[in-house]
Design a protein around this motif. Structure first.
Motif, PDB file in Angstrom:
ATOM      1  N   ASP A 122      15.006 -30.780  -0.465  1.00  0.00           N
ATOM      2  CA  ASP A 122      14.137 -31.960  -0.409  1.00  0.00           C
ATOM      3  C   ASP A 122      14.992 -33.219  -0.446  1.00  0.00           C
ATOM      4  O   ASP A 122      15.001 -33.972  -1.422  1.00  0.00           O
ATOM      5  N   ASN A 123      15.734 -33.441   0.633  1.00  0.00           N
ATOM      6  CA  ASN A 123      16.617 -34.593   0.697  1.00  0.00           C
ATOM      7  C   ASN A 123      15.816 -35.896   0.779  1.00  0.00           C
ATOM      8  O   ASN A 123      14.666 -35.916   1.232  1.00  0.00           O
ATOM      9  N   THR A 124      16.438 -36.986   0.382  1.00  0.00           N
ATOM     10  CA  THR A 124      15.867 -38.306   0.590  1.00  0.00           C
ATOM     11  C   THR A 124      16.429 -38.844   1.899  1.00  0.00           C
ATOM     12  O   THR A 124      17.625 -39.103   2.009  1.00  0.00           O
ATOM     13  N   GLU A 168      15.244 -42.530  -4.588  1.00  0.00           N
ATOM     14  CA  GLU A 168      15.655 -41.169  -4.262  1.00  0.00           C
ATOM     15  C   GLU A 168      14.645 -40.153  -4.787  1.00  0.00           C
ATOM     16  O   GLU A 168      14.132 -40.275  -5.899  1.00  0.00           O
ATOM     17  N   ILE A 169      14.361 -39.133  -3.957  1.00  0.00           N
ATOM     18  CA  ILE A 169      13.517 -38.027  -4.384  1.00  0.00           C
ATOM     19  C   ILE A 169      14.326 -37.144  -5.333  1.00  0.00           C
ATOM     20  O   ILE A 169      15.417 -36.678  -4.982  1.00  0.00           O
ATOM     21  N   TYR A 200      21.609 -40.306   0.184  1.00  0.00           N
ATOM     22  CA  TYR A 200      20.674 -40.564   1.275  1.00  0.00           C
ATOM     23  C   TYR A 200      21.186 -39.909   2.562  1.00  0.00           C
ATOM     24  O   TYR A 200      22.342 -40.102   2.948  1.00  0.00           O
TER      25      TYR A 200
END
Length: 265
Positions: A226-228, A239-240, A206
């Motif tokens: 594409d971080n969460t 989490e993505i 995260y």
């Protein structure tokens, strides 16, 4: 083919070669643009210079921060790094996707416990107060976790009850592989090489400073992903997922294939 290696934080995971700089036909370096004068001298001596990706996302530096690519070739971790170099003007024929042997044997495991790891930001300026503040906020917002702080000798001191410490030139990558599976969740203001290991292991990561409040005008940009993102204090979201196969080739390419490719440049 004789070769010489400038290792950087043990990220060169192939044999060192055993040749001196003068004997070598090719020199593997962790970067080129800071060493333009040295590379010019190596070229005058008839030596090829090959840059290997010395950390996760390192090759994005050329595209995002306007660095001039001057090496004869580039060894990159994955397709995303190659695409970035091409956008920066590098001939695709001068780029070889190799991965890195350090990543080859990492496996995903389940992480449902309460062991949290805070990874402070190592940046171009002193961020000790910034990192300390983030850690205190996280610990206060999520007291259900048992907290550890990950520090290296490149970071400033941070006060915490539990600290995992490494010197970056002392087998740090193997220690990360051995100890990181003990943790269930990672928080950081900005992901880097360390978090690439966590993601491959299935440990959720995260990012807690989406606005990048630590940055000043002229500070370098880093790899877009594409971080969460997490606003500290909110409920921790799912989490993505990130397709790490685009960023890191596994298994990695063998050294003899790399050397054959270099001969043809």
């Amino acid at each position: 083919m004789k070769y010489f290696v400038y290792n950087h934080h043990d990220f060169w995971q192939y044999p060192m070669g055993g040749s001196s700089l003068l004997e070598a036909d090719v020199v593997f370096m962790w970067s080129d643009w800071p060493f333009a004068k040295e590379i010019a001298k190596l070229h005058l001596l008839g030596k090829k210079v090959i840059v290997y990706e010395h950390g996760f996302g390192a090759m994005f530096d050329y595209e995002l921060n306007g660095r001039e690519p001057i090496a004869d070739g580039y060894l990159v971790l994955g397709q995303e790094s190659k695409d970035s170099l091409v956008r920066a003007g590098v001939d695709p024929r001068k780029i070889l996707i190799t991965g890195n042997p350090i990543y080859d044997d990492i496996k995903k495991t389940k992480h449902k416990g309460k062991e949290a790891l805070f990874v402070p930001l190592h940046w171009v300026k002193d961020l000790r107060m910034y990192n300390q503040s983030l850690y205190e906020q996280l610990r206060g917002a999520y007291p259900e976790y048992s907290w550890t702080v990950k520090l290296t000798d490149k970071m400033g001191r941070l006060f915490a009850e539990r600290i995992w410490y490494n010197e970056v030139d002392s087998n740090i990558l193997e220690d990360i592989k051995d100890r990181l599976p003990e943790y269930d969740i990672v928080f950081t203001p900005r992901p880097s090489t360390f978090e690439s290991f966590a993601r491959l292991m299935g440990i959720p990561v995260y990012v807690v400073d989406k606005e990048e409040s630590y940055k000043a005008s002229g500070d370098p940009e880093r790899i877009p992903m594409d971080n969460t993102y997490l606003e500290i204090g909110e409920k921790i979201p799912k989490e993505i997922p990130i397709d790490m196969d685009k960023y890191i080739k596994r298994p990695s390419v063998k050294l003899d294939i790399i050397l054959d490719w270099v001969k043809k440049l």
